[in-house]
Design a protein around this motif. Structure first.
Motif, short mmCIF file in Angstrom:
data_model
loop_
_atom_site.label_atom_id
_atom_site.label_comp_id
_atom_site.label_asym_id
_atom_site.label_seq_id
_atom_site.Cartn_x
_atom_site.Cartn_y
_atom_site.Cartn_z
N SER A 165 6.78 17.76 16.27
CA SER A 165 5.92 17.73 15.09
C SER A 165 6.63 17.12 13.88
O SER A 165 5.98 16.65 12.96
N GLY A 166 7.98 17.15 13.89
CA GLY A 166 8.71 16.59 12.77
C GLY A 166 9.28 15.23 13.08
O GLY A 166 10.18 14.78 12.40
N CYS A 167 8.77 14.60 14.10
CA CYS A 167 9.40 13.34 14.54
C CYS A 167 8.35 12.28 14.84
O CYS A 167 8.38 11.67 15.89
N ASP A 168 7.38 12.15 13.96
CA ASP A 168 6.32 11.17 14.16
C ASP A 168 6.41 10.08 13.09
O ASP A 168 5.76 10.19 12.05
N PRO A 169 7.19 9.04 13.31
CA PRO A 169 7.29 7.98 12.30
C PRO A 169 6.04 7.11 12.28
O PRO A 169 5.49 6.77 13.33
N GLU A 170 5.60 6.76 11.09
CA GLU A 170 4.51 5.79 10.99
C GLU A 170 4.99 4.39 11.34
O GLU A 170 4.22 3.57 11.83
N LEU A 171 6.27 4.14 11.09
CA LEU A 171 6.82 2.81 11.32
C LEU A 171 8.17 2.91 12.03
O LEU A 171 9.02 3.73 11.65
N ILE A 172 8.33 2.10 13.08
CA ILE A 172 9.63 1.98 13.75
C ILE A 172 10.11 0.54 13.59
O ILE A 172 9.43 -0.40 14.00
N LEU A 173 11.26 0.38 12.97
CA LEU A 173 11.89 -0.94 12.85
C LEU A 173 12.93 -1.05 13.97
O LEU A 173 13.93 -0.33 13.97
N VAL A 176 18.93 2.46 2.55
CA VAL A 176 18.84 2.50 1.09
C VAL A 176 17.54 1.88 0.61
O VAL A 176 16.88 2.41 -0.30
N TRP A 177 17.15 0.77 1.21
CA TRP A 177 15.90 0.13 0.80
C TRP A 177 14.70 1.03 1.08
O TRP A 177 13.76 1.09 0.29
N CYS A 178 14.73 1.75 2.19
CA CYS A 178 13.65 2.71 2.49
C CYS A 178 13.63 3.83 1.46
O CYS A 178 12.56 4.24 0.99
N ILE A 179 14.82 4.34 1.11
CA ILE A 179 14.91 5.41 0.11
C ILE A 179 14.31 4.94 -1.22
O ILE A 179 13.53 5.66 -1.86
N CYS A 180 14.65 3.74 -1.61
CA CYS A 180 14.17 3.21 -2.90
C CYS A 180 12.66 2.99 -2.90
O CYS A 180 12.02 3.04 -3.96
N LEU A 181 12.08 2.76 -1.73
CA LEU A 181 10.62 2.60 -1.65
C LEU A 181 9.90 3.94 -1.64
O LEU A 181 8.68 3.98 -1.81
N GLY A 182 10.64 5.03 -1.44
CA GLY A 182 10.03 6.36 -1.47
C GLY A 182 9.84 7.00 -0.11
O GLY A 182 9.12 8.00 0.00
N VAL A 183 10.46 6.46 0.92
CA VAL A 183 10.38 7.06 2.26
C VAL A 183 11.12 8.39 2.22
O VAL A 183 12.26 8.47 1.76
N THR A 184 10.49 9.45 2.73
CA THR A 184 11.07 10.79 2.63
C THR A 184 11.83 11.22 3.88
O THR A 184 12.66 12.12 3.82
N THR A 185 11.52 10.61 5.03
CA THR A 185 12.22 10.94 6.27
C THR A 185 12.63 9.65 6.97
O THR A 185 11.82 8.74 7.15
N ILE A 186 13.89 9.58 7.35
CA ILE A 186 14.43 8.40 8.04
C ILE A 186 15.15 8.89 9.30
O ILE A 186 16.04 9.74 9.21
N GLY A 229 0.82 -1.20 0.00
CA GLY A 229 0.00 0.00 0.00
C GLY A 229 0.86 1.26 0.00
O GLY A 229 1.99 1.26 -0.49
N GLN A 230 0.32 2.32 0.59
CA GLN A 230 1.03 3.59 0.64
C GLN A 230 2.29 3.48 1.49
O GLN A 230 2.25 2.97 2.60
N VAL A 231 3.37 3.96 0.97
CA VAL A 231 4.66 3.89 1.68
C VAL A 231 4.65 4.88 2.83
O VAL A 231 4.22 6.03 2.67
N PRO A 232 5.09 4.48 4.03
CA PRO A 232 5.17 5.43 5.14
C PRO A 232 6.14 6.56 4.80
O PRO A 232 7.21 6.31 4.25
N TYR A 275 2.12 -3.38 6.56
CA TYR A 275 0.98 -3.14 5.68
C TYR A 275 -0.24 -3.96 6.09
O TYR A 275 -1.37 -3.62 5.73
N LYS A 276 -0.03 -5.05 6.83
CA LYS A 276 -1.14 -5.88 7.26
C LYS A 276 -1.77 -5.41 8.57
O LYS A 276 -2.83 -5.88 8.96
N ILE A 277 -1.09 -4.49 9.26
CA ILE A 277 -1.59 -3.99 10.55
C ILE A 277 -2.66 -2.94 10.32
O ILE A 277 -2.53 -2.07 9.45
N GLU A 278 -3.73 -3.02 11.11
CA GLU A 278 -4.76 -1.97 11.05
C GLU A 278 -4.19 -0.71 11.70
O GLU A 278 -3.83 -0.70 12.87
#
Length: 245
Positions: A186-194, A85-95, A60-63, A237-240
């Motif tokens: 406000s600039g530090c809210d990740p949708e996903l934390i690995l 690098v893999w995040c960059i290639c998927l289109g993640v704008t902030t890491i 789905g939509q990339v975080p 992507y499977k998590i609600e």
């Protein structure tokens, strides 16, 4: 007395055999784990951008913001830059990159160099090229200093300015308070934390940033493969999503 000494020798010998067995078993497990990682790494050594896009086209939509939390004593830079690098290639704008003591921040120049090198290697000889370059995303370095300590310091400095008359209580807003933070909430809210490591803790990660974040654990960053990374992304992507709930 001789009988007791004989029993004691048997007991100590039994314990020694058990200890030797467990020690050998643990060593075999470690060696087997290393061989499995090397086998995975050899398998994916030629994995590139085209393969990544092909495997993620059903996602789905990339975080927009992914945070990499490293809770391991040793984090090799060569392994650290791969999920970036893999995040960059998927289109993640902030890491954002978090480690407790902030040691990775001190390796920023080395990380930038390795990042460019692996990005060029990963995207070479591919049919398509990623939209973003190796330094296009915003990359932040976080540590425990940006967590609770930052909240306390921000409040302390704000109170001092009020007491000096630099700012009026009536003029204090959320934006004003956030301006006192070393890292803006406000600039530090990740949708996903690995989270890399076996510790089940946030280890002082900025508390305001995890209220809506999905946290997915990966046992280790050492010799991480694209397959392990994509498994984690697939779980995300499977998590609600909890946004607005």
């Amino acid at each position: 007395n001789e009988y007791k000494s004989y029993l004691r020798m048997i007991y100590e010998g039994f314990l020694f055999v058990i200890h030797l067995f467990l020690h050998t078993y643990c060593q075999i497990q470690v060696v087997a784990h290393c061989f499995m990682n090397l086998a995975r790494w050899w398998r994916f050594s030629r994995y590139n951008y085209d393969n990544l896009i092909q495997q993620t086209k059903t996602f789905g939509q990339v975080p927009s913001h992914v945070s990499l939390m490293f809770l391991e004593d040793d984090v090799p830079v060569q392994d650290l830059v791969r999920p970036i690098v893999w995040c960059i290639c998927l289109g993640v704008t902030t890491i954002s990159i978090f480690d407790y003591y902030g040691k990775l921040r001190q390796k920023k120049l080395e990380i930038d160099s390795e990042l460019r090198e692996y990005f060029n290697e990963f995207t070479a000889r591919t049919k398509r090229k990623p939209l973003a370059g190796p330094l296009n995303p915003q990359i932040k370095f976080l540590s425990v200093e940006n967590g609770r300590d930052d909240l306390v310091n921000a409040a302390r400095y704000l109170i001092k300015d009020v007491m000096r008359g630099t700012i009026s209580v009536d003029h204090i807003t959320q934006d004003v308070y956030e301006s006192y933070h070393h890292v803006s909430p406000s600039g530090c809210d990740p949708e996903l934390i690995l989270k890399f490591g076996t510790y089940t803790t946030l280890a002082g990660y900025p508390p305001w940033a995890v209220r809506l974040s999905e946290i997915i654990s990966i046992p280790s960053c050492h010799l991480i493969t694209p397959n392990r990374f994509l498994d984690a992304m697939s779980k995300y992507y499977k998590i609600e999503k909890r946004v607005g709930k």
